[in-house]
Design a protein around this motif. Structure first.
Motif, PDB file in Angstrom:
ATOM      1  N   GLU A 173       0.830  -1.208   0.000  1.00 28.81           N
ATOM      2  CA  GLU A 173       0.000   0.000   0.000  1.00 28.81           C
ATOM      3  C   GLU A 173       0.865   1.260   0.000  1.00 28.81           C
ATOM      4  O   GLU A 173       0.563   2.225  -0.716  1.00 28.81           O
ATOM      5  CB  GLU A 173      -0.946  -0.012   1.207  1.00 28.81           C
ATOM      6  CG  GLU A 173      -1.999  -1.093   1.107  1.00 28.81           C
ATOM      7  CD  GLU A 173      -2.842  -1.270   2.356  1.00 28.81           C
ATOM      8  OE1 GLU A 173      -3.728  -2.136   2.340  1.00 28.81           O
ATOM      9  OE2 GLU A 173      -2.619  -0.540   3.358  1.00 28.81           O
ATOM     10  N   VAL A 174       1.958   1.238   0.763  1.00 30.30           N
ATOM     11  CA  VAL A 174       2.878   2.374   0.778  1.00 30.30           C
ATOM     12  C   VAL A 174       3.512   2.544  -0.601  1.00 30.30           C
ATOM     13  O   VAL A 174       3.599   3.658  -1.132  1.00 30.30           O
ATOM     14  CB  VAL A 174       3.964   2.201   1.862  1.00 30.30           C
ATOM     15  CG1 VAL A 174       5.043   3.264   1.744  1.00 30.30           C
ATOM     16  CG2 VAL A 174       3.337   2.216   3.249  1.00 30.30           C
ATOM     17  N   ARG A 175       3.948   1.440  -1.215  1.00 31.86           N
ATOM     18  CA  ARG A 175       4.559   1.484  -2.547  1.00 31.86           C
ATOM     19  C   ARG A 175       3.588   2.042  -3.568  1.00 31.86           C
ATOM     20  O   ARG A 175       3.938   2.913  -4.368  1.00 31.86           O
ATOM     21  CB  ARG A 175       5.005   0.078  -2.968  1.00 31.86           C
ATOM     22  CG  ARG A 175       5.607   0.005  -4.378  1.00 31.86           C
ATOM     23  CD  ARG A 175       5.989  -1.430  -4.767  1.00 31.86           C
ATOM     24  NE  ARG A 175       4.934  -2.401  -4.569  1.00 31.86           N
ATOM     25  CZ  ARG A 175       3.908  -2.577  -5.402  1.00 31.86           C
ATOM     26  NH1 ARG A 175       3.781  -1.833  -6.476  1.00 31.86           N
ATOM     27  NH2 ARG A 175       2.989  -3.500  -5.152  1.00 31.86           N
ATOM     28  N   ARG A 176       2.338   1.579  -3.563  1.00 28.37           N
ATOM     29  CA  ARG A 176       1.342   2.070  -4.518  1.00 28.37           C
ATOM     30  C   ARG A 176       1.070   3.562  -4.320  1.00 28.37           C
ATOM     31  O   ARG A 176       0.941   4.309  -5.283  1.00 28.37           O
ATOM     32  CB  ARG A 176       0.051   1.271  -4.389  1.00 28.37           C
ATOM     33  CG  ARG A 176       0.169  -0.140  -4.921  1.00 28.37           C
ATOM     34  CD  ARG A 176      -1.163  -0.870  -4.838  1.00 28.37           C
ATOM     35  NE  ARG A 176      -0.993  -2.257  -5.220  1.00 28.37           N
ATOM     36  CZ  ARG A 176      -1.248  -3.292  -4.430  1.00 28.37           C
ATOM     37  NH1 ARG A 176      -1.721  -3.109  -3.203  1.00 28.37           N
ATOM     38  NH2 ARG A 176      -1.057  -4.521  -4.859  1.00 28.37           N
ATOM     39  N   PHE A 177       0.968   3.992  -3.054  1.00 32.68           N
ATOM     40  CA  PHE A 177       0.746   5.410  -2.757  1.00 32.68           C
ATOM     41  C   PHE A 177       1.904   6.242  -3.311  1.00 32.68           C
ATOM     42  O   PHE A 177       1.703   7.252  -3.989  1.00 32.68           O
ATOM     43  CB  PHE A 177       0.589   5.611  -1.244  1.00 32.68           C
ATOM     44  CG  PHE A 177       0.158   6.994  -0.861  1.00 32.68           C
ATOM     45  CD1 PHE A 177      -1.187   7.309  -0.752  1.00 32.68           C
ATOM     46  CD2 PHE A 177       1.089   7.995  -0.599  1.00 32.68           C
ATOM     47  CE1 PHE A 177      -1.610   8.583  -0.388  1.00 32.68           C
ATOM     48  CE2 PHE A 177       0.684   9.277  -0.238  1.00 32.68           C
ATOM     49  CZ  PHE A 177      -0.667   9.566  -0.141  1.00 32.68           C
ATOM     50  N   TYR A 178       3.126   5.809  -3.037  1.00 33.91           N
ATOM     51  CA  TYR A 178       4.314   6.520  -3.514  1.00 33.91           C
ATOM     52  C   TYR A 178       4.357   6.551  -5.038  1.00 33.91           C
ATOM     53  O   TYR A 178       4.668   7.591  -5.636  1.00 33.91           O
ATOM     54  CB  TYR A 178       5.584   5.876  -2.950  1.00 33.91           C
ATOM     55  CG  TYR A 178       6.839   6.567  -3.422  1.00 33.91           C
ATOM     56  CD1 TYR A 178       7.229   7.779  -2.861  1.00 33.91           C
ATOM     57  CD2 TYR A 178       7.608   6.020  -4.438  1.00 33.91           C
ATOM     58  CE1 TYR A 178       8.370   8.430  -3.299  1.00 33.91           C
ATOM     59  CE2 TYR A 178       8.754   6.665  -4.884  1.00 33.91           C
ATOM     60  CZ  TYR A 178       9.127   7.873  -4.318  1.00 33.91           C
ATOM     61  OH  TYR A 178      10.242   8.518  -4.772  1.00 33.91           O
ATOM     62  N   ASN A 179       4.040   5.436  -5.691  1.00 35.27           N
ATOM     63  CA  ASN A 179       4.021   5.393  -7.158  1.00 35.27           C
ATOM     64  C   ASN A 179       3.010   6.383  -7.722  1.00 35.27           C
ATOM     65  O   ASN A 179       3.249   6.997  -8.762  1.00 35.27           O
ATOM     66  CB  ASN A 179       3.727   3.981  -7.670  1.00 35.27           C
ATOM     67  CG  ASN A 179       4.902   3.050  -7.503  1.00 35.27           C
ATOM     68  OD1 ASN A 179       6.026   3.481  -7.261  1.00 35.27           O
ATOM     69  ND2 ASN A 179       4.648   1.758  -7.617  1.00 35.27           N
ATOM     70  N   GLN A 218       3.596   9.375 -10.400  1.00 35.32           N
ATOM     71  CA  GLN A 218       2.801   9.532 -11.622  1.00 35.32           C
ATOM     72  C   GLN A 218       2.213  10.940 -11.713  1.00 35.32           C
ATOM     73  O   GLN A 218       2.193  11.539 -12.785  1.00 35.32           O
ATOM     74  CB  GLN A 218       1.671   8.506 -11.668  1.00 35.32           C
ATOM     75  CG  GLN A 218       2.125   7.104 -11.953  1.00 35.32           C
ATOM     76  CD  GLN A 218       0.970   6.111 -11.902  1.00 35.32           C
ATOM     77  OE1 GLN A 218       0.114   6.173 -11.013  1.00 35.32           O
ATOM     78  NE2 GLN A 218       0.950   5.195 -12.847  1.00 35.32           N
ATOM     79  N   ILE A 219       1.744  11.462 -10.608  1.00 35.70           N
ATOM     80  CA  ILE A 219       1.163  12.809 -10.585  1.00 35.70           C
ATOM     81  C   ILE A 219       2.226  13.842 -10.946  1.00 35.70           C
ATOM     82  O   ILE A 219       1.982  14.746 -11.750  1.00 35.70           O
ATOM     83  CB  ILE A 219       0.518  13.090  -9.212  1.00 35.70           C
ATOM     84  CG1 ILE A 219      -0.735  12.227  -9.041  1.00 35.70           C
ATOM     85  CG2 ILE A 219       0.182  14.576  -9.056  1.00 35.70           C
ATOM     86  CD1 ILE A 219      -1.251  12.146  -7.616  1.00 35.70           C
ATOM     87  N   GLU A 220       3.418  13.700 -10.372  1.00 30.50           N
ATOM     88  CA  GLU A 220       4.517  14.631 -10.689  1.00 30.50           C
ATOM     89  C   GLU A 220       4.929  14.511 -12.156  1.00 30.50           C
ATOM     90  O   GLU A 220       5.190  15.526 -12.807  1.00 30.50           O
ATOM     91  CB  GLU A 220       5.715  14.391  -9.767  1.00 30.50           C
ATOM     92  CG  GLU A 220       5.477  14.853  -8.344  1.00 30.50           C
ATOM     93  CD  GLU A 220       5.085  16.325  -8.262  1.00 30.50           C
ATOM     94  OE1 GLU A 220       5.742  17.170  -8.902  1.00 30.50           O
ATOM     95  OE2 GLU A 220       4.108  16.633  -7.547  1.00 30.50           O
ATOM     96  N   ALA A 221       4.985  13.287 -12.682  1.00 34.58           N
ATOM     97  CA  ALA A 221       5.343  13.094 -14.093  1.00 34.58           C
ATOM     98  C   ALA A 221       4.308  13.740 -15.013  1.00 34.58           C
ATOM     99  O   ALA A 221       4.655  14.335 -16.036  1.00 34.58           O
ATOM    100  CB  ALA A 221       5.472  11.601 -14.406  1.00 34.58           C
ATOM    101  N   ARG A 222       3.035  13.645 -14.647  1.00 31.71           N
ATOM    102  CA  ARG A 222       1.972  14.268 -15.446  1.00 31.71           C
ATOM    103  C   ARG A 222       2.130  15.787 -15.458  1.00 31.71           C
ATOM    104  O   ARG A 222       1.983  16.430 -16.485  1.00 31.71           O
ATOM    105  CB  ARG A 222       0.594  13.872 -14.917  1.00 31.71           C
ATOM    106  CG  ARG A 222      -0.548  14.371 -15.792  1.00 31.71           C
ATOM    107  CD  ARG A 222      -1.929  13.992 -15.278  1.00 31.71           C
ATOM    108  NE  ARG A 222      -2.060  12.591 -14.944  1.00 31.71           N
ATOM    109  CZ  ARG A 222      -2.497  12.144 -13.773  1.00 31.71           C
ATOM    110  NH1 ARG A 222      -2.862  12.976 -12.815  1.00 31.71           N
ATOM    111  NH2 ARG A 222      -2.593  10.851 -13.542  1.00 31.71           N
ATOM    112  N   LYS A 223       2.450  16.355 -14.293  1.00 27.06           N
ATOM    113  CA  LYS A 223       2.656  17.803 -14.222  1.00 27.06           C
ATOM    114  C   LYS A 223       3.827  18.228 -15.103  1.00 27.06           C
ATOM    115  O   LYS A 223       3.747  19.232 -15.820  1.00 27.06           O
ATOM    116  CB  LYS A 223       2.909  18.235 -12.772  1.00 27.06           C
ATOM    117  CG  LYS A 223       1.686  18.180 -11.894  1.00 27.06           C
ATOM    118  CD  LYS A 223       2.035  18.555 -10.462  1.00 27.06           C
ATOM    119  CE  LYS A 223       0.841  18.395  -9.543  1.00 27.06           C
ATOM    120  NZ  LYS A 223       1.192  18.648  -8.137  1.00 27.06           N
TER     121      LYS A 223
END
Length: 184
Positions: free
Chosen positions: A137-143, A147-152
């Motif tokens: 769950e921590v890994r998925r949250f971090y990923n 992804q959000i930063e890459a989209r920005k």
């Protein structure tokens, strides 16, 4: 008012559906658009269950179709909330198909749907915080954060690209493209 938190487990949902000939495309495989429609439905159900509000789809991250799904197979979709913002949630979806007679299953695709919670007036509304209880769950949250930063970054790059620049156009010559712009 005290901030509410919920576990990832409280968001988990799954659906199963038998694939019928009416779901197939011209090549006899299950139509990708039909699978996307089911994925949108499970993302809605998962996000709405978690947030307690009506939710809408804001974006869909990459959907790679890894293996075709055949008529007569059972499709199983599993979803859970992987990330929450103020009013948004990233729902991770895993799609598998199972051959009914042999029991053999295959991973067909995975995707991430960003869903936004809405109040009764159609305005964005706050969602509960997320309780992470294990390493996955921590890994998925971090990923999701990545992804959000890459989209920005990608969105900034698209805004900054100068299609009239000689340098930018010269760089495009390395690709399978021919540029015939009348005006610059």
């Amino acid at each position: 008012m005290k901030k509410q938190f919920k576990t990832v487990k409280s968001s988990r949902i799954s659906i199963s559906q038998l694939m019928l000939p009416s779901h197939s495309n011209f090549s006899g495989k299950i139509h990708g658009g039909y699978i996307l429609s089911l994925m949108d439905q499970i993302a809605f159900a998962c996000a709405s269950k978690y947030s307690g509000n009506y939710c809408v789809t804001a974006s869909v991250d990459t959907v790679d179709f890894l293996h075709p799904i055949e008529v007569g197979e059972l499709v199983i979709m599993k979803a859970c909330v992987n990330y929450v913002g103020r009013s948004s949630m990233v729902v991770g979806i895993r799609v598998e198909s199972e051959h009914i007679q042999t029991g053999k299953s295959k991973h067909c695709n995975s995707s991430y749907f960003t869903m936004v919670a809405k109040d009764e007036n159609g305005q964005n509304t706050e969602v509960p915080g997320l309780i992470l209880t294990n390493g996955d769950e921590v890994r998925r949250f971090y990923n999701c954060i990545q992804q959000i930063e890459a989209r920005k970054t990608r969105n900034r790059h698209e805004l900054e690209f100068d299609y009239l620049s000689e340098t930018a156009l010269k760089n495009l010559e390395n690709y399978n493209v021919k540029i015939e712009m009348k005006e610059r």
